[in-house]
Design a protein around this motif. Sequence first.
Motif, PDB file in Angstrom:
ATOM      1  N   UNK A   1      -6.261  -3.015  -4.095  1.00  0.00           N
ATOM      2  CA  UNK A   1      -5.814  -2.122  -5.162  1.00  0.00           C
ATOM      3  C   UNK A   1      -4.787  -1.107  -4.684  1.00  0.00           C
ATOM      4  N   UNK A   2      -4.558  -1.025  -3.378  1.00  0.00           N
ATOM      5  CA  UNK A   2      -3.590  -0.073  -2.832  1.00  0.00           C
ATOM      6  C   UNK A   2      -3.007  -0.651  -1.550  1.00  0.00           C
TER       7      UNK A   2
ATOM      8  N   UNK B   1       1.378  10.943   1.287  1.00  0.00           N
ATOM      9  CA  UNK B   1       1.104  10.624  -0.115  1.00  0.00           C
ATOM     10  C   UNK B   1       0.973  11.908  -0.930  1.00  0.00           C
ATOM     11  N   UNK B   2       0.244  12.875  -0.372  1.00  0.00           N
ATOM     12  CA  UNK B   2       0.079  14.150  -1.084  1.00  0.00           C
ATOM     13  C   UNK B   2       1.414  14.865  -1.231  1.00  0.00           C
TER      14      UNK B   2
ATOM     15  N   UNK C   1      -0.044   6.913  -6.691  1.00  0.00           N
ATOM     16  CA  UNK C   1      -0.378   7.947  -5.711  1.00  0.00           C
ATOM     17  C   UNK C   1      -1.893   8.111  -5.603  1.00  0.00           C
ATOM     18  N   UNK C   2      -2.568   8.046  -6.759  1.00  0.00           N
ATOM     19  CA  UNK C   2      -4.020   8.213  -6.733  1.00  0.00           C
ATOM     20  C   UNK C   2      -4.695   7.032  -6.051  1.00  0.00           C
TER      21      UNK C   2
ATOM     22  N   UNK D   1      -4.096   7.338  -2.313  1.00  0.00           N
ATOM     23  CA  UNK D   1      -4.900   8.419  -1.745  1.00  0.00           C
ATOM     24  C   UNK D   1      -6.374   8.046  -1.679  1.00  0.00           C
ATOM     25  N   UNK D   2      -6.855   7.296  -2.674  1.00  0.00           N
ATOM     26  CA  UNK D   2      -8.259   6.901  -2.688  1.00  0.00           C
ATOM     27  C   UNK D   2      -8.588   5.941  -1.556  1.00  0.00           C
ATOM     28  N   UNK D   3      -7.607   5.117  -1.166  1.00  0.00           N
ATOM     29  CA  UNK D   3      -7.853   4.152  -0.094  1.00  0.00           C
ATOM     30  C   UNK D   3      -8.021   4.823   1.260  1.00  0.00           C
TER      31      UNK D   3
END
Length: 458
Positions: free
Chosen positions: A228-229, A280-281, A381-382, A385-387
């Motif tokens: 997913x990322x 990423x942030x 981006x989300x 970041x979640x990965x």
Amino acid sequence: MAIDFTLTEKQRQIQLSARSFAESHLAPLTDKVDAEPDPLKGFQLTKDAYAEACKRGIAFSMMPAEYGGGGLSNVDFVIAAEEIQAVDPGFGTTVLVNGLGLLPVWYYGTEEQKKRFIGTATADQSGEFIVGYAASEPPGTPGGTANFDAPAINGAGMRVTARRDGDEYVVNGRKYWPCNVGGWDNQGANLNLVIVRTDPGVGGTVGLSALMIERGTPGITYRSISTSAQRSTPNCEIIFDNARVPAENLIEGTRGNGDLVINRNFAWSGPVAGIGAVAVARTAYEEALRWAKTYTAGGPAPIINYQYPGYVLGDVAAKIEAARCFCWKAAHYLDQHGYHGEMLGAMCKVHCTEMMFDCVYKCLQVVGVNAVDRKHRFDRYLREAALLPLYDAGNFGMQRRRVHGVMVDETFNPRAFMDDEPVDFTKGMEGIDTIPGPKTDEPTIPSPKVAEPGFVKQ
């Protein structure tokens, strides 16, 4: 003054070179790669960019200059990695895994192995040479356990076996999640460093070694995993079915210490994953700030003039700066201590990836429901970041377990990192808070001579 956050002229050149590469060669690809449903085809879309990375010396920039690499220090590499991952974190992982596959050869290999494996990779002119690193295994049969560092109870531990048969090892079992290992066509990377059990009579953290497997070795199949990322980096399942590998491909200094190879690899990648989160942030923050300065929501002025967006984005900016400094600190510590930093690398990875995930979500809140519109890329981006807290050894488990294992040891000095003192990592520090069982405290394998810093070749 010893502490100086000003980049040297060489470091500034490294930063600008990496930024130019990312903006010119990665930015035009990112949306196409992210949208491509076939993970292998998505990875193949980055092939020209990878060839350019090879040409510029980025692909093997972390390797010592003595063996043809870029000779970057860890601090230099982290500076470059931020620029690349700000555009495409997945491509950054592809480059990172080249290091995970070859650095153990530098640490623990014979001189012949260093020249044969590292020298071959850095000298290649095709622009396609890629290296994989395979440690993770699935549970089941064939399979082992994600907790490779758990004591051996009922067969717990890695189960990919390498049985010696004359001048060869016969490899059987299954790996799941490793990056780069399938290469550009799922027929195998040019080189794959695989952690295997060379002593099947024992389990857990003993009897593991690192074996280099070359492309074209019969008895190995690769299957892409759709993620997913970070869709520009390839993840695979590997199945070994009586694959025969020359015995001389066992990295000599890793014999029986493959577990320490894994821990040391993740120590090195800790600040790289941390700076990926910063990157990423940073991108999400810059986009949210641009939005807040232009979007009025129908009001009399852009929303940046209101308290909530201003305060939230100010907090995000502060956290990004703090996390970047932590990554630089961890990378510098690795440079100072022979690429050992098992506890600090884990602390950096955990802290930065989790704090930055919160920052990215805060940016979505500032943009509001418009962040759901995919044209603004905040969904990506989300996902990216979640990965980050989950990959490169998950924060819930291996990373925090490494910190815990060092901290509980009676020799641990809580001021060691403040005073820039070495912190040894031993087998006795592994396996805490997994399955209860006996521990061994065998000596660690020696550190290499640290390469002199250099810069990305042009």
